[in-house]
Design a protein around this motif. Sequence first.
Motif, PDB file in Angstrom:
ATOM      1  N   PHE A  90      -6.615  19.539   3.104  1.00  0.00           N
ATOM      2  CA  PHE A  90      -6.678  18.158   3.567  1.00  0.00           C
ATOM      3  C   PHE A  90      -6.317  17.158   2.465  1.00  0.00           C
ATOM      4  O   PHE A  90      -5.492  16.272   2.686  1.00  0.00           O
ATOM      5  N   PRO A  91      -6.907  17.321   1.251  1.00  0.00           N
ATOM      6  CA  PRO A  91      -6.541  16.378   0.192  1.00  0.00           C
ATOM      7  C   PRO A  91      -5.057  16.453  -0.187  1.00  0.00           C
ATOM      8  O   PRO A  91      -4.473  15.448  -0.585  1.00  0.00           O
ATOM      9  N   LEU A  92      -4.457  17.637  -0.024  1.00  0.00           N
ATOM     10  CA  LEU A  92      -3.051  17.783  -0.382  1.00  0.00           C
ATOM     11  C   LEU A  92      -2.126  17.083   0.607  1.00  0.00           C
ATOM     12  O   LEU A  92      -0.956  16.849   0.332  1.00  0.00           O
ATOM     13  N   LEU A  93      -2.659  16.774   1.784  1.00  0.00           N
ATOM     14  CA  LEU A  93      -1.821  16.203   2.849  1.00  0.00           C
ATOM     15  C   LEU A  93      -1.570  14.706   2.683  1.00  0.00           C
ATOM     16  O   LEU A  93      -0.914  14.104   3.510  1.00  0.00           O
ATOM     17  N   LYS A  94      -2.124  14.147   1.597  1.00  0.00           N
ATOM     18  CA  LYS A  94      -2.092  12.690   1.462  1.00  0.00           C
ATOM     19  C   LYS A  94      -0.743  12.039   1.777  1.00  0.00           C
ATOM     20  O   LYS A  94      -0.693  11.103   2.580  1.00  0.00           O
ATOM     21  N   PRO A  95       0.373  12.504   1.183  1.00  0.00           N
ATOM     22  CA  PRO A  95       1.643  11.821   1.475  1.00  0.00           C
ATOM     23  C   PRO A  95       1.985  11.837   2.963  1.00  0.00           C
ATOM     24  O   PRO A  95       2.416  10.810   3.510  1.00  0.00           O
ATOM     25  N   ALA A  96       1.762  12.979   3.603  1.00  0.00           N
ATOM     26  CA  ALA A  96       2.045  13.062   5.036  1.00  0.00           C
ATOM     27  C   ALA A  96       1.124  12.123   5.805  1.00  0.00           C
ATOM     28  O   ALA A  96       1.528  11.487   6.775  1.00  0.00           O
ATOM     29  N   MET A  97      -0.122  12.032   5.332  1.00  0.00           N
ATOM     30  CA  MET A  97      -1.070  11.152   6.014  1.00  0.00           C
ATOM     31  C   MET A  97      -0.630   9.709   5.939  1.00  0.00           C
ATOM     32  O   MET A  97      -0.714   8.988   6.938  1.00  0.00           O
ATOM     33  N   VAL A  98      -0.175   9.288   4.762  1.00  0.00           N
ATOM     34  CA  VAL A  98       0.273   7.898   4.623  1.00  0.00           C
ATOM     35  C   VAL A  98       1.389   7.626   5.622  1.00  0.00           C
ATOM     36  O   VAL A  98       1.382   6.619   6.335  1.00  0.00           O
ATOM     37  N   THR A  99       2.332   8.559   5.705  1.00  0.00           N
ATOM     38  CA  THR A  99       3.444   8.395   6.643  1.00  0.00           C
ATOM     39  C   THR A  99       2.944   8.256   8.076  1.00  0.00           C
ATOM     40  O   THR A  99       3.318   7.337   8.798  1.00  0.00           O
ATOM     41  N   VAL A 100       2.085   9.187   8.470  1.00  0.00           N
ATOM     42  CA  VAL A 100       1.574   9.165   9.848  1.00  0.00           C
ATOM     43  C   VAL A 100       0.804   7.881  10.111  1.00  0.00           C
ATOM     44  O   VAL A 100       0.959   7.234  11.156  1.00  0.00           O
ATOM     45  N   MET A 101      -0.022   7.494   9.127  1.00  0.00           N
ATOM     46  CA  MET A 101      -0.821   6.277   9.305  1.00  0.00           C
ATOM     47  C   MET A 101       0.071   5.071   9.539  1.00  0.00           C
ATOM     48  O   MET A 101      -0.196   4.260  10.421  1.00  0.00           O
ATOM     49  N   ILE A 102       1.141   4.976   8.739  1.00  0.00           N
ATOM     50  CA  ILE A 102       2.004   3.804   8.878  1.00  0.00           C
ATOM     51  C   ILE A 102       2.722   3.822  10.224  1.00  0.00           C
ATOM     52  O   ILE A 102       2.699   2.841  10.963  1.00  0.00           O
ATOM     53  N   LEU A 103       3.334   4.956  10.546  1.00  0.00           N
ATOM     54  CA  LEU A 103       4.101   5.020  11.798  1.00  0.00           C
ATOM     55  C   LEU A 103       3.207   4.782  13.000  1.00  0.00           C
ATOM     56  O   LEU A 103       3.491   3.974  13.880  1.00  0.00           O
ATOM     57  N   LYS A 104       2.098   5.504  13.020  1.00  0.00           N
ATOM     58  CA  LYS A 104       1.172   5.365  14.144  1.00  0.00           C
ATOM     59  C   LYS A 104       0.559   3.966  14.157  1.00  0.00           C
ATOM     60  O   LYS A 104       0.369   3.382  15.221  1.00  0.00           O
ATOM     61  N   GLY A 105       0.246   3.471  12.970  1.00  0.00           N
ATOM     62  CA  GLY A 105      -0.382   2.164  12.856  1.00  0.00           C
ATOM     63  C   GLY A 105       0.516   1.068  13.410  1.00  0.00           C
ATOM     64  O   GLY A 105       0.078   0.254  14.227  1.00  0.00           O
ATOM     65  N   VAL A 106       1.768   1.065  12.983  1.00  0.00           N
ATOM     66  CA  VAL A 106       2.695   0.037  13.464  1.00  0.00           C
ATOM     67  C   VAL A 106       2.879   0.164  14.973  1.00  0.00           C
ATOM     68  O   VAL A 106       2.846  -0.825  15.702  1.00  0.00           O
ATOM     69  N   GLY A 107       3.034   1.406  15.441  1.00  0.00           N
ATOM     70  CA  GLY A 107       3.206   1.631  16.874  1.00  0.00           C
ATOM     71  C   GLY A 107       2.020   1.117  17.665  1.00  0.00           C
ATOM     72  O   GLY A 107       2.183   0.446  18.683  1.00  0.00           O
ATOM     73  N   THR A 108       0.822   1.422  17.194  1.00  0.00           N
ATOM     74  CA  THR A 108      -0.381   1.008  17.906  1.00  0.00           C
ATOM     75  C   THR A 108      -0.543  -0.507  17.884  1.00  0.00           C
ATOM     76  O   THR A 108      -0.878  -1.130  18.889  1.00  0.00           O
ATOM     77  N   TYR A 109      -0.287  -1.080  16.736  1.00  0.00           N
ATOM     78  CA  TYR A 109      -0.438  -2.530  16.592  1.00  0.00           C
ATOM     79  C   TYR A 109       0.502  -3.273  17.543  1.00  0.00           C
ATOM     80  O   TYR A 109       0.156  -4.299  18.108  1.00  0.00           O
ATOM     81  N   ASN A 110       1.695  -2.731  17.728  1.00  0.00           N
ATOM     82  CA  ASN A 110       2.685  -3.407  18.557  1.00  0.00           C
ATOM     83  C   ASN A 110       2.618  -3.027  20.031  1.00  0.00           C
ATOM     84  O   ASN A 110       3.343  -3.573  20.842  1.00  0.00           O
ATOM     85  N   GLU A 111       1.777  -2.074  20.374  1.00  0.00           N
ATOM     86  CA  GLU A 111       1.739  -1.586  21.752  1.00  0.00           C
ATOM     87  C   GLU A 111       1.228  -2.679  22.698  1.00  0.00           C
ATOM     88  O   GLU A 111       0.228  -3.326  22.432  1.00  0.00           O
ATOM     89  N   TYR A 112       1.922  -2.872  23.782  1.00  0.00           N
ATOM     90  CA  TYR A 112       1.456  -3.893  24.724  1.00  0.00           C
ATOM     91  C   TYR A 112       1.112  -3.326  26.098  1.00  0.00           C
ATOM     92  O   TYR A 112       0.084  -3.652  26.675  1.00  0.00           O
ATOM     93  N   TYR A 113       1.973  -2.458  26.598  1.00  0.00           N
ATOM     94  CA  TYR A 113       1.881  -2.080  28.001  1.00  0.00           C
ATOM     95  C   TYR A 113       0.527  -1.465  28.373  1.00  0.00           C
ATOM     96  O   TYR A 113      -0.156  -1.941  29.282  1.00  0.00           O
ATOM     97  N   ASN A 114       0.139  -0.424  27.658  1.00  0.00           N
ATOM     98  CA  ASN A 114      -1.143   0.216  27.959  1.00  0.00           C
ATOM     99  C   ASN A 114      -2.299  -0.743  27.738  1.00  0.00           C
ATOM    100  O   ASN A 114      -3.241  -0.773  28.523  1.00  0.00           O
ATOM    101  N   ALA A 115      -2.202  -1.506  26.670  1.00  0.00           N
ATOM    102  CA  ALA A 115      -3.273  -2.449  26.381  1.00  0.00           C
ATOM    103  C   ALA A 115      -3.453  -3.397  27.552  1.00  0.00           C
ATOM    104  O   ALA A 115      -4.573  -3.669  27.983  1.00  0.00           O
ATOM    105  N   SER A 116      -2.365  -3.872  28.107  1.00  0.00           N
ATOM    106  CA  SER A 116      -2.474  -4.847  29.192  1.00  0.00           C
ATOM    107  C   SER A 116      -3.051  -4.206  30.447  1.00  0.00           C
ATOM    108  O   SER A 116      -3.677  -4.876  31.254  1.00  0.00           O
ATOM    109  N   LEU A 117      -2.841  -2.889  30.600  1.00  0.00           N
ATOM    110  CA  LEU A 117      -3.380  -2.222  31.781  1.00  0.00           C
ATOM    111  C   LEU A 117      -4.866  -1.909  31.637  1.00  0.00           C
ATOM    112  O   LEU A 117      -5.620  -2.011  32.586  1.00  0.00           O
ATOM    113  N   TYR A 118      -5.243  -1.502  30.438  1.00  0.00           N
ATOM    114  CA  TYR A 118      -6.578  -0.932  30.299  1.00  0.00           C
ATOM    115  C   TYR A 118      -7.595  -1.822  29.593  1.00  0.00           C
ATOM    116  O   TYR A 118      -8.736  -1.443  29.432  1.00  0.00           O
TER     117      TYR A 118
END
Lengths: 280, 336
Positions: free
Chosen positions: A193-221
């Motif tokens: 798990f500690p070795l995964l840090k670089p991959a985690m940063v990548t996932v966090m950023i991609l997922k984070g930006v996607g989630t922050y910008n998500e509108y459609y599901n948010a508006s439904l639920y």
Amino acid sequence: MTIFQKIKHYGWIFIQYFSLIFFSFVALLPVVSCLITAFKTKEEYETTNVMTLPQSWLNFRNFIQVWEDADMGRAFFNSAIVLVFVVAGSVMVGSMIAYVLNRFTFPGNGLIRSLFLFATLLPGIAMQVATYQLMYQIGFINHLYGYIILSMGTDVISIYIFIQFFENIPVSLDESAFMDGASYFTIFFKILFPLLKPAMVTVMILKGVGTYNEYYNASLYLTGEQKTVSMALYTFVGPLGSQFNLICAGAIMSLIPALVVFLIFQKQIYSGMTAGAVKG
Amino acid sequence: MASSQMAAKPKKPFNFYKWIRSREGQQAFIIVAFSIIPLALLLIFTYYPFAEMFKFSFFKMKYVGKREFVGLKNYIDVFTRDDLFSSLKLSIYYIGGAMVQLALALYLATVLCFGVKGGNFFKGCMFFPYLINGIAIGFIFKFFYTRGFVFDTVLQWFGLELENLPYWLKDRSINNISLVGTSVWKYFGQNMVLFLGAMMSVDSELYEAAMLDGANKWQQFKYIMLPSIKTIVTLNLITSITGSLSAFEPPYVVMSGGANGTATYFVKMHEVAHTSQKVGLASAMAIVLLMIIFVATILQKVIMNYVFRSSEDEDVNAAKRREKKLAKARAKEAGK
């Protein structure tokens, strides 16, 4: 170099810079014009051309008004909560399944991979008709947790980023730990798990930006109290009509977090995008 | 495609200490423990709705209340109701936009790959739109295209007269192109970064060797860059076509729900599902869309395989010729 070659050489350089400057201009123009308008007072906005600079770059009144009217404070707070849980959840879920799929051969390994892969082809919004029914039945509607769990759901790209990363961590590491009597849980959480840090940063950023910008599901639920930044922005459609000085202030406000993250993590974002796309 | 790659990978050396019985047990335990949550999420929120949606598509129903089995009627409606099927035609605009976007991204990635001063700055400028909230983009462009506002002003700088300019969002002959422009604007930088990443992963020695051999820029592009990025180009093609078919945000936000003949298939579907609550019809629309996406994906794969196979065939032939030559040479040597 002959004259002809020189012309060719400098001509190419000119074309290079010209196209870069032109398309950077194209990319920035809509945002910059919006920024200009966000600083204008109502009278200024109505009387001057949109590209005329505002009288004062310190006129934050539009931002303050939007912040209060659209309850942006609440929206940012909700978005932050959603973001933290979705990102943390995706990292945990993604790294766990990636670990299993990469480190163990078992019947069904290929099937699980195919299931995840096939899921990428199903356009999410198209299935909302049925998802909505499901969410309604299990009482996940109008609760932040329902939206969070739904968003964590099937993030194939992060799984692939983790799988790819695991491929580069030698298996001998797991083995020697196992020989020393560590369980698989310990191996995963304490060593890998500690070795995964670089991959985690990548996932966090991609997922984070996607989630922050998500509108459609948010508006439904989600509704009212639970609204996210995207939803707060969308409320401008009706009441503000064409008061673009206020709308622009809202739009600019919403992109500031993305801009900050982008400026700090540029390198990771670029490499993460490439990794995600190549594997996905 | 990735799965077959993975499957082809040599098995991990776990086989080699399989004799430890307890180990197998532990493995089974961790496999179940770690995959149960992700699989549950996948099945509950993706495959279950998918199956349900398939079922709904044969019923006439609302979210609550009675359901009535109607067979294929919903599917027939999708193809015969003018407003629904014609909205699918709008996808052609978006597919056209996607092509422009890919070409532009490829060109800009090439320019950046040859090295320029301030390359990172330009890259950042062009990539940033990708990170902006879709709703914010909608507003930004509503503002951008308004009569006499940003776009018109800039065109006037270049000497065009306002009277000669169309109403970018009202004029039905051009408003769909304006909307496609917003999605090209959002994604071209992102595609460029993907292409650039793939191009940069090529060993730089290759370029040096090519330069020493006197290859010009075009040859470098054709023989070194292009082959190295064909996977990602194919992939981008597929995702952009899928994206084009399911275009939603530009008309939904910029045109407040697809007014003036800009309602794409997705916008229509949303309307049918949530405004008029015809769940069955909306489900049938979704299934039809899925079918189209599958067909498009498969077709693209076949076409791309065909396009790229010709170049690979050349290599194979060249290799065969070389083998033959070598064999001949060996035969000669042996004969001596």
